[in-house]
Design an enzyme around this catalytic site. Structure first.
Site, PDB file in Angstrom:
ATOM      1  N   SER A  48       0.873  -1.172   0.000  1.00 55.26           N
ATOM      2  CA  SER A  48       0.000   0.000   0.000  1.00 55.26           C
ATOM      3  C   SER A  48       0.911   1.223   0.000  1.00 55.26           C
ATOM      4  O   SER A  48       1.716   1.387   0.923  1.00 55.26           O
ATOM      5  CB  SER A  48      -0.892  -0.035   1.250  1.00 55.26           C
ATOM      6  OG  SER A  48      -1.933   0.902   1.144  1.00 55.26           O
ATOM      7  N   GLU A  49       0.815   2.071  -1.029  1.00 54.55           N
ATOM      8  CA  GLU A  49       1.865   3.084  -1.199  1.00 54.55           C
ATOM      9  C   GLU A  49       1.894   4.132  -0.095  1.00 54.55           C
ATOM     10  O   GLU A  49       2.864   4.861   0.035  1.00 54.55           O
ATOM     11  CB  GLU A  49       1.812   3.739  -2.582  1.00 54.55           C
ATOM     12  CG  GLU A  49       0.631   4.657  -2.834  1.00 54.55           C
ATOM     13  CD  GLU A  49      -0.464   3.950  -3.603  1.00 54.55           C
ATOM     14  OE1 GLU A  49      -0.566   2.710  -3.501  1.00 54.55           O
ATOM     15  OE2 GLU A  49      -1.224   4.647  -4.308  1.00 54.55           O
TER      16      GLU A  49
END
Lengths: 221, 225
Positions: A48-49
Protein backbone atom coordinates in the site's frame (compact mmCIF):
# COMPACT_ATOMS: atom_id res chain seq x y z
CA UNK A 1 -23.73 -8.48 -30.14
CA UNK A 2 -24.35 -6.15 -27.25
CA UNK A 3 -21.55 -4.99 -24.94
CA UNK A 4 -22.20 -5.41 -21.23
CA UNK A 5 -19.61 -3.90 -18.91
CA UNK A 6 -18.23 -6.51 -16.51
CA UNK A 7 -15.64 -5.35 -13.98
CA UNK A 8 -15.57 -8.73 -12.24
CA UNK A 9 -14.29 -10.48 -15.37
CA UNK A 10 -11.45 -7.97 -15.68
CA UNK A 11 -10.44 -8.59 -12.08
CA UNK A 12 -10.81 -12.37 -12.42
CA UNK A 13 -8.53 -12.57 -15.44
CA UNK A 14 -5.80 -10.36 -13.95
CA UNK A 15 -5.84 -12.36 -10.71
CA UNK A 16 -4.90 -15.52 -12.66
CA UNK A 17 -1.55 -13.98 -13.64
CA UNK A 18 -0.14 -13.98 -10.14
CA UNK A 19 2.19 -16.49 -8.50
CA UNK A 20 2.34 -17.35 -4.83
CA UNK A 21 4.29 -14.69 -2.93
CA UNK A 22 4.12 -11.96 -5.58
CA UNK A 23 4.31 -8.46 -4.12
CA UNK A 24 1.62 -6.44 -5.86
CA UNK A 25 0.21 -2.93 -5.65
CA UNK A 26 -3.44 -2.60 -6.63
CA UNK A 27 -4.76 0.83 -7.56
CA UNK A 28 -7.95 2.25 -6.09
CA UNK A 29 -11.29 1.30 -7.67
CA UNK A 30 -11.54 -1.50 -10.24
CA UNK A 31 -7.95 -2.72 -9.58
CA UNK A 32 -8.79 -3.34 -5.91
CA UNK A 33 -11.32 -5.98 -7.04
CA UNK A 34 -8.44 -8.16 -8.29
CA UNK A 35 -7.70 -9.13 -4.69
CA UNK A 36 -11.11 -10.84 -4.48
CA UNK A 37 -10.30 -13.37 -7.24
CA UNK A 38 -6.82 -14.63 -6.40
CA UNK A 39 -6.78 -18.41 -7.09
CA UNK A 40 -6.65 -20.94 -4.27
CA UNK A 41 -3.09 -21.61 -3.10
CA UNK A 42 -1.80 -18.21 -4.23
CA UNK A 43 -1.02 -15.69 -1.52
CA UNK A 44 -0.34 -12.15 -2.71
CA UNK A 45 1.61 -9.70 -0.59
CA UNK A 46 -0.13 -6.39 -1.14
CA UNK A 47 1.86 -3.19 -0.89
CA UNK A 48 0.00 0.00 0.00
CA UNK A 49 1.86 3.08 -1.20
CA UNK A 50 0.87 5.16 1.83
CA UNK A 51 3.37 3.10 3.79
CA UNK A 52 3.06 -0.61 4.49
CA UNK A 53 2.97 -4.09 3.06
CA UNK A 54 0.85 -7.00 4.15
CA UNK A 55 -2.38 -5.15 3.42
CA UNK A 56 -5.31 -7.13 4.77
CA UNK A 57 -9.10 -6.91 4.46
CA UNK A 58 -11.29 -4.20 5.92
CA UNK A 59 -11.94 -4.79 9.62
CA UNK A 60 -15.38 -5.65 10.97
CA UNK A 61 -17.59 -2.61 11.58
CA UNK A 62 -16.60 -1.00 14.86
CA UNK A 63 -13.05 -2.38 14.75
CA UNK A 64 -11.63 0.18 12.31
CA UNK A 65 -8.40 1.92 13.30
CA UNK A 66 -8.14 5.49 11.97
CA UNK A 67 -4.34 5.12 11.89
CA UNK A 68 -4.50 2.16 9.49
CA UNK A 69 -5.94 3.07 6.11
CA UNK A 70 -5.23 2.17 2.49
CA UNK A 71 -4.09 4.61 -0.21
CA UNK A 72 -7.73 5.59 -0.69
CA UNK A 73 -8.10 6.50 2.98
CA UNK A 74 -10.35 3.52 3.77
CA UNK A 75 -9.87 1.45 6.95
CA UNK A 76 -7.95 -1.78 6.36
CA UNK A 77 -5.89 -4.28 8.37
CA UNK A 78 -2.31 -5.54 8.32
CA UNK A 79 -1.53 -9.26 8.10
CA UNK A 80 1.08 -11.09 10.21
CA UNK A 81 4.50 -10.45 8.66
CA UNK A 82 3.49 -7.02 7.40
CA UNK A 83 5.48 -3.88 8.15
CA UNK A 84 5.22 -0.10 8.05
CA UNK A 85 7.54 2.37 6.36
CA UNK A 86 7.71 6.01 5.33
CA UNK A 87 6.81 7.33 1.88
CA UNK A 88 10.42 7.42 0.61
CA UNK A 89 10.86 3.72 1.48
CA UNK A 90 7.45 2.97 -0.02
CA UNK A 91 8.47 4.46 -3.34
CA UNK A 92 11.95 2.95 -3.18
CA UNK A 93 10.12 -0.39 -3.11
CA UNK A 94 7.89 0.70 -5.99
CA UNK A 95 10.40 2.54 -8.17
CA UNK A 96 13.30 0.23 -7.40
CA UNK A 97 11.72 -2.72 -9.20
CA UNK A 98 10.84 -4.67 -6.04
CA UNK A 99 7.16 -5.00 -6.95
CA UNK A 100 6.13 -7.81 -9.28
CA UNK A 101 3.12 -6.03 -10.65
CA UNK A 102 0.78 -3.11 -10.40
CA UNK A 103 -2.80 -2.91 -11.61
CA UNK A 104 -3.98 0.56 -12.57
CA UNK A 105 -7.18 2.10 -13.85
CA UNK A 106 -7.41 3.71 -17.27
CA UNK A 107 -8.79 6.82 -18.94
CA UNK A 108 -6.96 5.95 -22.16
CA UNK A 109 -4.35 3.37 -23.09
CA UNK A 110 -2.65 3.09 -26.46
CA UNK A 111 -0.86 0.50 -28.56
CA UNK A 112 2.55 2.00 -27.70
CA UNK A 113 1.93 1.16 -24.05
CA UNK A 114 1.22 4.76 -23.08
CA UNK A 115 -1.22 5.20 -20.20
CA UNK A 116 -3.37 8.24 -19.37
CA UNK A 117 -5.25 8.01 -16.10
CA UNK A 118 -4.71 11.13 -14.01
CA UNK A 119 -6.01 14.19 -15.75
CA UNK A 120 -8.69 15.51 -18.08
CA UNK A 121 -7.52 19.10 -18.63
CA UNK A 122 -10.09 21.65 -17.51
CA UNK A 123 -12.46 18.97 -16.24
CA UNK A 124 -10.96 16.53 -13.80
CA UNK A 125 -7.52 17.00 -12.30
CA UNK A 126 -7.14 14.70 -9.31
CA UNK A 127 -3.35 14.59 -9.57
CA UNK A 128 -1.16 11.61 -10.27
CA UNK A 129 -0.59 10.52 -6.67
CA UNK A 130 1.59 7.40 -6.86
CA UNK A 131 0.48 6.31 -10.34
CA UNK A 132 3.47 7.69 -12.26
CA UNK A 133 5.98 5.96 -9.97
CA UNK A 134 4.00 2.70 -9.99
CA UNK A 135 3.80 2.62 -13.77
CA UNK A 136 7.52 3.24 -14.16
CA UNK A 137 8.66 0.99 -11.33
CA UNK A 138 6.56 -2.18 -11.27
CA UNK A 139 8.00 -5.10 -13.24
CA UNK A 140 4.67 -5.82 -14.92
CA UNK A 141 2.06 -3.11 -15.47
CA UNK A 142 -1.56 -4.17 -15.96
CA UNK A 143 -4.01 -1.62 -17.29
CA UNK A 144 -7.47 -2.69 -16.12
CA UNK A 145 -10.39 -1.14 -17.95
CA UNK A 146 -13.83 -1.60 -19.39
CA UNK A 147 -13.38 -1.94 -23.12
CA UNK A 148 -15.66 1.02 -23.86
CA UNK A 149 -16.44 4.25 -22.00
CA UNK A 150 -19.97 5.41 -21.11
CA UNK A 151 -20.40 6.86 -24.63
CA UNK A 152 -19.38 3.58 -26.25
CA UNK A 153 -15.94 4.78 -27.41
CA UNK A 154 -12.99 2.39 -27.32
CA UNK A 155 -10.67 3.00 -24.37
CA UNK A 156 -7.89 1.29 -26.35
CA UNK A 157 -6.49 3.78 -28.81
CA UNK A 158 -3.77 4.17 -31.43
CA UNK A 159 -2.48 7.18 -29.56
CA UNK A 160 -3.55 8.65 -26.21
CA UNK A 161 -4.96 12.17 -26.45
CA UNK A 162 -4.96 12.95 -22.73
CA UNK A 163 -1.80 13.86 -20.75
CA UNK A 164 0.21 10.71 -20.08
CA UNK A 165 0.77 9.09 -16.71
CA UNK A 166 3.72 7.22 -18.20
CA UNK A 167 5.17 6.60 -21.64
CA UNK A 168 5.52 3.05 -23.02
CA UNK A 169 5.21 1.25 -19.68
CA UNK A 170 2.01 -0.82 -19.99
CA UNK A 171 2.59 -4.56 -20.50
CA UNK A 172 -0.95 -5.94 -20.52
CA UNK A 173 -4.36 -4.42 -21.04
CA UNK A 174 -7.19 -6.49 -19.62
CA UNK A 175 -10.72 -5.45 -20.54
CA UNK A 176 -14.08 -7.15 -20.21
CA UNK A 177 -13.82 -8.40 -23.80
CA UNK A 178 -10.26 -9.68 -23.97
CA UNK A 179 -6.63 -9.85 -22.89
CA UNK A 180 -4.10 -7.83 -24.87
CA UNK A 181 -0.32 -7.74 -24.65
CA UNK A 182 1.35 -4.51 -25.75
CA UNK A 183 4.09 -5.47 -28.17
CA UNK A 184 5.95 -3.75 -31.02
CA UNK A 185 3.45 -0.91 -31.31
CA UNK A 186 0.29 -3.01 -31.38
CA UNK A 187 -2.20 -4.70 -29.09
CA UNK A 188 -1.65 -8.45 -29.40
CA UNK A 189 -4.95 -10.22 -28.70
CA UNK A 190 -4.13 -13.27 -26.57
CA UNK A 191 -7.60 -14.19 -25.33
CA UNK A 192 -11.17 -13.16 -26.10
CA UNK A 193 -13.76 -13.58 -23.42
CA UNK A 194 -17.03 -15.39 -24.00
CA UNK A 195 -19.43 -14.25 -25.54
CA UNK A 196 -17.27 -11.84 -27.60
CA UNK A 197 -15.54 -12.83 -30.83
CA UNK A 198 -12.30 -11.87 -32.54
CA UNK A 199 -14.26 -10.15 -35.31
CA UNK A 200 -16.22 -8.09 -32.77
CA UNK A 201 -13.03 -6.94 -31.08
CA UNK A 202 -11.31 -6.08 -34.37
CA UNK A 203 -14.33 -4.13 -35.56
CA UNK A 204 -15.05 -2.18 -32.38
CA UNK A 205 -11.56 -1.34 -31.11
CA UNK A 206 -10.03 1.93 -32.31
CA UNK A 207 -6.46 0.60 -32.48
CA UNK A 208 -4.18 -1.77 -34.37
CA UNK A 209 -4.68 -5.31 -33.12
CA UNK A 210 -2.59 -8.33 -34.00
CA UNK A 211 -4.34 -11.65 -33.32
CA UNK A 212 -1.86 -13.95 -31.60
CA UNK A 213 -1.38 -17.33 -33.27
CA UNK A 214 -2.38 -19.02 -30.02
CA UNK A 215 -5.31 -16.69 -29.36
CA UNK A 216 -8.15 -18.53 -27.68
CA UNK A 217 -11.60 -18.11 -26.22
CA UNK A 218 -11.81 -17.99 -22.43
CA UNK A 219 -14.98 -18.36 -20.40
CA UNK A 220 -14.70 -16.29 -17.21
CA UNK A 221 -18.23 -16.97 -15.98
CA UNK B 1 20.35 14.74 26.52
CA UNK B 2 19.04 18.28 26.02
CA UNK B 3 15.29 18.68 26.15
CA UNK B 4 13.36 20.46 23.43
CA UNK B 5 10.83 23.13 24.37
CA UNK B 6 7.30 21.81 24.90
CA UNK B 7 4.88 24.48 23.70
CA UNK B 8 1.16 24.77 23.02
CA UNK B 9 -0.18 24.44 19.50
CA UNK B 10 -1.07 28.15 19.47
CA UNK B 11 2.47 29.11 20.52
CA UNK B 12 3.94 26.72 18.00
CA UNK B 13 2.15 28.14 14.98
CA UNK B 14 3.39 31.64 15.89
CA UNK B 15 6.75 30.37 14.64
CA UNK B 16 5.22 30.33 11.15
CA UNK B 17 5.59 33.59 9.25
CA UNK B 18 3.50 34.90 6.37
CA UNK B 19 5.05 33.59 3.15
CA UNK B 20 6.66 30.54 4.74
CA UNK B 21 6.76 27.14 3.07
CA UNK B 22 5.03 24.78 5.49
CA UNK B 23 5.28 21.01 5.25
CA UNK B 24 2.41 19.08 6.83
CA UNK B 25 2.61 15.33 7.40
CA UNK B 26 -0.26 12.95 6.75
CA UNK B 27 -1.88 10.92 3.97
CA UNK B 28 -5.55 11.68 3.39
CA UNK B 29 -5.59 12.95 6.95
CA UNK B 30 -4.06 9.81 8.48
CA UNK B 31 -1.04 10.94 10.49
CA UNK B 32 -1.81 14.66 10.24
CA UNK B 33 -1.11 16.91 13.25
CA UNK B 34 -4.70 17.92 13.91
CA UNK B 35 -3.98 20.24 16.87
CA UNK B 36 -1.40 22.24 14.92
CA UNK B 37 -3.68 22.38 11.88
CA UNK B 38 -6.52 23.77 14.01
CA UNK B 39 -4.18 26.38 15.53
CA UNK B 40 -2.88 27.39 12.09
CA UNK B 41 -6.44 27.71 10.82
CA UNK B 42 -7.10 30.29 13.57
CA UNK B 43 -3.81 32.08 12.91
CA UNK B 44 -5.10 33.72 9.75
CA UNK B 45 -2.14 33.81 7.38
CA UNK B 46 -2.96 33.66 3.67
CA UNK B 47 0.16 33.62 1.54
CA UNK B 48 1.99 30.52 2.63
CA UNK B 49 3.10 27.56 0.54
CA UNK B 50 1.67 24.19 1.57
CA UNK B 51 3.80 21.12 0.92
CA UNK B 52 1.79 17.99 1.62
CA UNK B 53 0.93 14.66 0.02
CA UNK B 54 -2.68 15.69 -0.58
CA UNK B 55 -5.26 18.28 0.41
CA UNK B 56 -7.04 15.56 2.43
CA UNK B 57 -10.72 14.87 2.19
CA UNK B 58 -13.62 17.29 1.92
CA UNK B 59 -17.23 16.33 1.29
CA UNK B 60 -19.13 19.44 0.11
CA UNK B 61 -22.48 17.73 0.74
CA UNK B 62 -21.91 17.06 4.43
CA UNK B 63 -19.21 19.68 5.08
CA UNK B 64 -17.03 16.95 6.60
CA UNK B 65 -13.29 17.45 6.20
CA UNK B 66 -10.05 16.10 7.58
CA UNK B 67 -6.28 16.58 7.38
CA UNK B 68 -5.29 19.94 5.88
CA UNK B 69 -8.72 20.45 4.27
CA UNK B 70 -9.75 23.14 6.84
CA UNK B 71 -6.64 25.16 5.85
CA UNK B 72 -7.60 24.83 2.19
CA UNK B 73 -11.17 25.92 2.95
CA UNK B 74 -9.89 29.08 4.73
CA UNK B 75 -7.34 29.73 1.95
CA UNK B 76 -4.35 29.81 4.26
CA UNK B 77 -2.07 29.00 1.32
CA UNK B 78 -1.54 30.71 -2.02
CA UNK B 79 0.59 27.84 -3.36
CA UNK B 80 0.29 24.09 -2.85
CA UNK B 81 2.92 21.51 -3.79
CA UNK B 82 0.90 18.30 -3.76
CA UNK B 83 0.72 14.82 -5.30
CA UNK B 84 -3.04 14.26 -5.13
CA UNK B 85 -6.05 16.58 -4.86
CA UNK B 86 -8.80 14.22 -6.03
CA UNK B 87 -10.47 14.00 -2.63
CA UNK B 88 -10.86 17.75 -2.13
CA UNK B 89 -13.12 19.52 -4.68
CA UNK B 90 -12.42 22.90 -3.02
CA UNK B 91 -8.71 22.89 -3.96
CA UNK B 92 -9.68 21.82 -7.48
CA UNK B 93 -12.01 24.80 -7.67
CA UNK B 94 -9.30 27.16 -6.35
CA UNK B 95 -6.88 25.76 -8.91
CA UNK B 96 -9.31 26.01 -11.85
CA UNK B 97 -10.22 29.60 -10.95
CA UNK B 98 -6.60 30.62 -10.51
CA UNK B 99 -6.97 31.42 -6.79
CA UNK B 100 -4.31 28.93 -5.67
CA UNK B 101 -1.19 27.89 -7.55
CA UNK B 102 -1.24 24.09 -7.44
CA UNK B 103 1.94 22.27 -8.41
CA UNK B 104 1.33 18.54 -8.87
CA UNK B 105 4.29 16.30 -8.14
CA UNK B 106 4.39 12.48 -8.42
CA UNK B 107 4.15 11.05 -4.93
CA UNK B 108 7.45 9.17 -4.98
CA UNK B 109 9.20 12.20 -6.42
CA UNK B 110 7.73 14.45 -3.74
CA UNK B 111 8.95 12.08 -1.01
CA UNK B 112 12.42 11.81 -2.50
CA UNK B 113 12.78 15.58 -3.13
CA UNK B 114 11.96 16.24 0.53
CA UNK B 115 14.31 13.50 1.72
CA UNK B 116 17.06 14.91 -0.54
CA UNK B 117 16.71 18.37 1.00
CA UNK B 118 17.04 16.90 4.47
CA UNK B 119 20.02 14.82 3.41
CA UNK B 120 21.96 17.73 1.96
CA UNK B 121 21.52 16.67 -1.66
CA UNK B 122 20.79 19.02 -4.55
CA UNK B 123 18.16 16.72 -5.98
CA UNK B 124 17.49 13.26 -7.30
CA UNK B 125 17.49 11.52 -10.68
CA UNK B 126 14.26 9.61 -11.30
CA UNK B 127 12.71 7.87 -14.29
CA UNK B 128 9.24 8.88 -13.03
CA UNK B 129 7.60 11.45 -15.29
CA UNK B 130 9.76 10.90 -18.38
CA UNK B 131 7.70 11.53 -21.50
CA UNK B 132 4.90 13.24 -19.53
CA UNK B 133 4.00 16.83 -18.61
CA UNK B 134 6.10 16.38 -15.47
CA UNK B 135 9.18 16.49 -17.68
CA UNK B 136 8.40 20.04 -18.95
CA UNK B 137 11.20 22.47 -18.18
CA UNK B 138 13.36 19.87 -16.46
CA UNK B 139 16.78 18.60 -17.34
CA UNK B 140 17.05 15.02 -18.63
CA UNK B 141 20.25 13.36 -17.44
CA UNK B 142 21.63 10.20 -19.01
CA UNK B 143 23.45 7.74 -16.74
CA UNK B 144 25.00 4.68 -18.38
CA UNK B 145 22.49 4.88 -21.20
CA UNK B 146 19.39 5.25 -19.03
CA UNK B 147 17.43 8.52 -18.94
CA UNK B 148 16.34 10.26 -15.75
CA UNK B 149 14.68 13.54 -14.81
CA UNK B 150 16.60 15.86 -12.54
CA UNK B 151 14.21 16.71 -9.72
CA UNK B 152 15.48 19.37 -7.33
CA UNK B 153 15.52 19.02 -3.56
CA UNK B 154 12.51 20.56 -1.80
CA UNK B 155 12.97 22.17 1.61
CA UNK B 156 10.56 24.14 3.76
CA UNK B 157 10.62 26.67 6.59
CA UNK B 158 8.46 24.83 9.09
CA UNK B 159 7.38 21.18 9.33
CA UNK B 160 4.23 20.17 11.22
CA UNK B 161 4.65 16.54 12.22
CA UNK B 162 2.44 14.01 13.97
CA UNK B 163 4.13 11.29 16.01
CA UNK B 164 2.71 8.57 18.22
CA UNK B 165 5.36 9.06 20.86
CA UNK B 166 8.20 11.51 21.29
CA UNK B 167 10.69 11.65 24.10
CA UNK B 168 11.57 15.04 25.52
CA UNK B 169 14.75 15.21 23.41
CA UNK B 170 12.65 14.87 20.23
CA UNK B 171 13.16 11.23 19.23
CA UNK B 172 9.97 10.05 17.52
CA UNK B 173 8.07 6.92 16.66
CA UNK B 174 4.94 6.90 14.51
CA UNK B 175 1.60 5.14 14.38
CA UNK B 176 1.00 2.56 11.60
CA UNK B 177 0.13 4.15 8.25
CA UNK B 178 0.27 7.53 9.98
CA UNK B 179 4.03 7.54 9.39
CA UNK B 180 3.96 8.35 5.62
CA UNK B 181 5.62 11.75 4.92
CA UNK B 182 6.19 12.70 8.57
CA UNK B 183 9.77 11.40 9.04
CA UNK B 184 10.84 12.91 5.68
CA UNK B 185 9.40 16.35 6.34
CA UNK B 186 11.02 16.32 9.78
CA UNK B 187 14.39 16.25 7.96
CA UNK B 188 13.74 19.08 5.52
CA UNK B 189 12.78 22.19 7.52
CA UNK B 190 14.59 24.58 9.88
CA UNK B 191 11.76 24.57 12.40
CA UNK B 192 10.27 21.14 13.09
CA UNK B 193 7.26 21.00 15.39
CA UNK B 194 6.20 17.54 16.50
CA UNK B 195 2.69 17.02 17.80
CA UNK B 196 2.98 13.78 19.76
CA UNK B 197 0.06 11.75 21.09
CA UNK B 198 2.33 10.99 24.03
CA UNK B 199 5.47 12.77 25.29
CA UNK B 200 7.71 10.52 27.40
CA UNK B 201 10.87 10.97 29.43
CA UNK B 202 14.27 10.71 27.81
CA UNK B 203 15.39 7.09 27.93
CA UNK B 204 11.91 5.63 27.66
CA UNK B 205 12.07 5.03 23.89
CA UNK B 206 14.07 2.01 22.76
CA UNK B 207 16.94 3.47 20.67
CA UNK B 208 16.50 0.55 18.23
CA UNK B 209 13.00 1.61 17.23
CA UNK B 210 13.38 5.40 16.98
CA UNK B 211 12.34 6.48 13.48
CA UNK B 212 13.12 10.21 13.62
CA UNK B 213 16.32 11.03 15.53
CA UNK B 214 16.00 13.95 17.95
CA UNK B 215 18.51 16.05 15.99
CA UNK B 216 15.82 17.06 13.49
CA UNK B 217 13.19 18.18 16.01
CA UNK B 218 13.03 21.73 17.43
CA UNK B 219 9.69 21.88 19.31
CA UNK B 220 7.21 19.47 20.90
CA UNK B 221 3.47 19.86 21.30
CA UNK B 222 1.24 17.57 23.34
CA UNK B 223 -1.35 16.13 20.94
CA UNK B 224 -5.07 16.12 21.54
CA UNK B 225 -6.25 13.33 23.82
Amino acid sequence: MEYVANKENIAKRIARFFKNGDVVNLGIGLPTLVGNYVPEGVELILQSENGFMGLGPAPEPGKEDPMLVNAGGMPVSILPGGCYFDSAMSFAIIRGGHIAATVLGVLEVDQEGNLANYKIPGKMVPGMGGAMDLTVGAKTVFAATQHFDAKGSSKLLRRCKLPLTAAAQVDYVVTDVGLFQVKDGAFVLKEYFKPYTVDYILEKTDADIVVDKDCKEVDLA
Amino acid sequence: MVQKPIVTADEAVKLIKEGDAVMVGGFLGCGSPTGLIAALEKRGTGKMTLICNDCAMYNPKTGEMNGVAPLVAKKRFSTAVISHIGTNPEIQRQMNEGETDVQLVPQGTLAERIRAAGAGLGGVLTPTGLGTEVQDGKKVVEVDGAKFLLEKALSGDVALIRAKKADKSGNCVYDKSGRNFNPLMAMACGTVIVEADEIVEIGELDPEVVVTPSVFVTHLVQGRK
